[in-house]
Enzyme design. Structure first.
Site, PDB file in Angstrom:
ATOM      1  N   ASN A  18       0.827  -1.214   0.000  1.00  0.00           N
ATOM      2  CA  ASN A  18       0.000   0.000   0.000  1.00  0.00           C
ATOM      3  C   ASN A  18       0.867   1.272   0.000  1.00  0.00           C
ATOM      4  O   ASN A  18       2.072   1.216   0.272  1.00  0.00           O
ATOM      5  CB  ASN A  18      -0.912  -0.027   1.238  1.00  0.00           C
ATOM      6  CG  ASN A  18      -2.212   0.735   1.003  1.00  0.00           C
ATOM      7  OD1 ASN A  18      -2.351   1.492   0.048  1.00  0.00           O
ATOM      8  ND2 ASN A  18      -3.167   0.535   1.889  1.00  0.00           N
ATOM      9  N   SER A  21       3.763   1.854   2.744  1.00  0.00           N
ATOM     10  CA  SER A  21       4.101   0.557   3.364  1.00  0.00           C
ATOM     11  C   SER A  21       5.605   0.387   3.557  1.00  0.00           C
ATOM     12  O   SER A  21       6.039  -0.593   4.173  1.00  0.00           O
ATOM     13  CB  SER A  21       3.533  -0.598   2.531  1.00  0.00           C
ATOM     14  OG  SER A  21       4.011  -0.519   1.207  1.00  0.00           O
ATOM     15  N   THR A  24      10.162   2.308  -0.231  1.00  0.00           N
ATOM     16  CA  THR A  24      11.409   3.061  -0.425  1.00  0.00           C
ATOM     17  C   THR A  24      12.474   2.605   0.573  1.00  0.00           C
ATOM     18  O   THR A  24      13.646   2.412   0.200  1.00  0.00           O
ATOM     19  CB  THR A  24      11.136   4.572  -0.255  1.00  0.00           C
ATOM     20  OG1 THR A  24      10.064   4.919  -1.131  1.00  0.00           O
ATOM     21  CG2 THR A  24      12.346   5.404  -0.606  1.00  0.00           C
ATOM     22  N   GLU A  93      10.590  -0.871  -7.476  1.00  0.00           N
ATOM     23  CA  GLU A  93       9.498  -0.410  -6.630  1.00  0.00           C
ATOM     24  C   GLU A  93       8.228  -0.375  -7.480  1.00  0.00           C
ATOM     25  O   GLU A  93       8.154   0.340  -8.472  1.00  0.00           O
ATOM     26  CB  GLU A  93       9.806   0.999  -6.100  1.00  0.00           C
ATOM     27  CG  GLU A  93       8.706   1.539  -5.207  1.00  0.00           C
ATOM     28  CD  GLU A  93       9.098   2.856  -4.536  1.00  0.00           C
ATOM     29  OE1 GLU A  93      10.198   3.368  -4.806  1.00  0.00           O
ATOM     30  OE2 GLU A  93       8.282   3.351  -3.746  1.00  0.00           O
TER      31      GLU A  93
HETATM   32  P1  DGT Z   1       6.387   3.800   0.318  1.00  0.00           P
HETATM   33  O1  DGT Z   1       7.867   3.872   0.215  1.00  0.00           O
HETATM   34  O2  DGT Z   1       5.879   2.407   0.491  1.00  0.00           O
HETATM   35  O3  DGT Z   1       5.841   4.778   1.295  1.00  0.00           O
HETATM   36  O4  DGT Z   1       5.888   4.171  -1.128  1.00  0.00           O
HETATM   37  P2  DGT Z   1       5.073   5.391  -1.610  1.00  0.00           P
HETATM   38  O5  DGT Z   1       3.836   5.530  -0.819  1.00  0.00           O
HETATM   39  O6  DGT Z   1       5.957   6.571  -1.764  1.00  0.00           O
HETATM   40  O7  DGT Z   1       4.770   4.881  -3.092  1.00  0.00           O
HETATM   41  P3  DGT Z   1       3.403   4.414  -3.749  1.00  0.00           P
HETATM   42  O8  DGT Z   1       3.713   3.804  -5.072  1.00  0.00           O
HETATM   43  O9  DGT Z   1       2.629   3.528  -2.873  1.00  0.00           O
HETATM   44  O10 DGT Z   1       2.644   5.756  -3.973  1.00  0.00           O
HETATM   45  C1  DGT Z   1       3.204   6.952  -4.440  1.00  0.00           C
HETATM   46  C2  DGT Z   1       2.100   7.886  -4.821  1.00  0.00           C
HETATM   47  O11 DGT Z   1       1.754   7.656  -6.169  1.00  0.00           O
HETATM   48  C3  DGT Z   1       0.819   7.672  -4.043  1.00  0.00           C
HETATM   49  O12 DGT Z   1       0.185   8.911  -3.872  1.00  0.00           O
HETATM   50  C4  DGT Z   1       0.001   6.778  -4.895  1.00  0.00           C
HETATM   51  C5  DGT Z   1       0.461   7.144  -6.241  1.00  0.00           C
HETATM   52  N1  DGT Z   1       0.554   6.029  -7.164  1.00  0.00           N
HETATM   53  C6  DGT Z   1       1.522   5.164  -7.349  1.00  0.00           C
HETATM   54  N2  DGT Z   1       1.284   4.354  -8.387  1.00  0.00           N
HETATM   55  C7  DGT Z   1       0.131   4.725  -8.865  1.00  0.00           C
HETATM   56  C8  DGT Z   1      -0.663   4.293  -9.925  1.00  0.00           C
HETATM   57  O13 DGT Z   1      -0.379   3.393 -10.713  1.00  0.00           O
HETATM   58  N3  DGT Z   1      -1.813   4.952 -10.025  1.00  0.00           N
HETATM   59  C9  DGT Z   1      -2.202   5.923  -9.141  1.00  0.00           C
HETATM   60  N4  DGT Z   1      -3.398   6.456  -9.277  1.00  0.00           N
HETATM   61  N5  DGT Z   1      -1.454   6.364  -8.172  1.00  0.00           N
HETATM   62  C10 DGT Z   1      -0.325   5.785  -8.052  1.00  0.00           C
END
Ligand code: DGT
Length: 220
Positions: A18, A21, A24, A93
């Site tokens: 999520n 989670s 990074t 990632e």
């Molecule tokens: P971490 O290190 O587990 O805290 O990872 P995050 O939260 O930096 O990375 P991630 O991929 O869960 O989310 C980064 C942001 O980008 C988050 O606001 C959701 C968005 N995001 C990531 N991939 C997608 C995608 O394919 N579609 C959409 N709508 N949003 C995405």
């Protein structure tokens, strides 16, 4: 860049979980190994596509920007999957799979994509899966509870994510669970290793170390 399906690819590990989670932090843990090509999510590209902050636009008006955002996510993920490296192991990632199975799926559930837009994304995704070199060998699922990641997200205070609600994270959690834990929706492209990513930062590295044999020795 080669996207020939037949070209050799490194042992490829994708890290899923999520928002918040700890993907990074997980990647940083594996940065120290010379054998591993670590590829962080291309979020900076999503924040600056020829000067447009697509991530910001998405959260400002999901209905208007969902298709645009996912089109670009799919392209940048394809680039990551097919990026050449001399190293024998690639650690990514997220992936083109979570983009489709988690985020596009959620957009469909929420009625944010017209049927026509969803069809275009699906056609593109299906073509990539069939013809591009996007295979994976191991999926690491950083399993969390929505309340924990909600708190982390609030703490990190990313400007674009201010409108992300607990309900959204709960729904995204359920999709990750159904895909990677219960395996009741979509196909799973590789064996899944589940880690307890609710653990605090002070002890999480021990949890991450559980993956080292599977990743470095490539035994499952
Ligand atoms: P971490 O290190 O587990 O805290 O990872 P995050 O939260 O930096 O990375 P991630 O991929 O869960 O989310 C980064 C942001 O980008 C988050 O606001 C959701 C968005 N995001 C990531 N991939 C997608 C995608 O394919 N579609 C959409 N709508 N949003 C995405």
């Amino acid at each position: 860049m080669s996207i020939s399906k037949n070209s050799q690819r490194p042992f490829t590990v994708i890290v899923e979980g999520n928002i918040g989670s700890g993907k990074t932090t997980f990647l940083q843990h594996f940065n120290k190994f010379d054998d591993i090509c670590v590829l962080a999510e291309p979020i900076e590209l999503w924040r600056n596509c020829n000067g447009h902050n697509l991530l910001g636009l998405l959260y400002e008006d999901r209905k208007k920007w969902s298709f645009t955002f996912q089109s670009y996510v799919q392209l940048t993920m394809l680039e990551q999957h097919t990026k050449l490296t001399d190293r024998p192991i690639k650690l990514m990632e997220r992936s083109i799979y979570s983009a489709r199975y988690c985020f596009v799926e959620k957009m469909k559930q929420d009625g944010l994509l017209s049927h026509a837009s969803a069809a275009v994304l699906d056609k593109h995704f299906e073509w990539v899966k069939e013809y591009a070199n996007v295979g994976v060998d191991l999926i690491v699922y950083l399993r969390t509870s929505p309340h924990v990641v909600y708190e982390r997200m609030m703490l990190r205070n990313r400007a674009e994510e201010k409108s992300v609600s607990l309900e959204y994270l709960q729904a995204l959690h359920q999709i990750h669970e159904d895909w990677l834990y219960h395996k009741t929706i979509f196909s799973v492209a590789a064996p899944v290793l589940v880690l307890n990513a609710n653990l605090d930062k002070s002890v999480i590295h021990e949890e991450y170390m559980k993956c080292e044999p599977q990743i470095l020795n490539r035994t499952l």
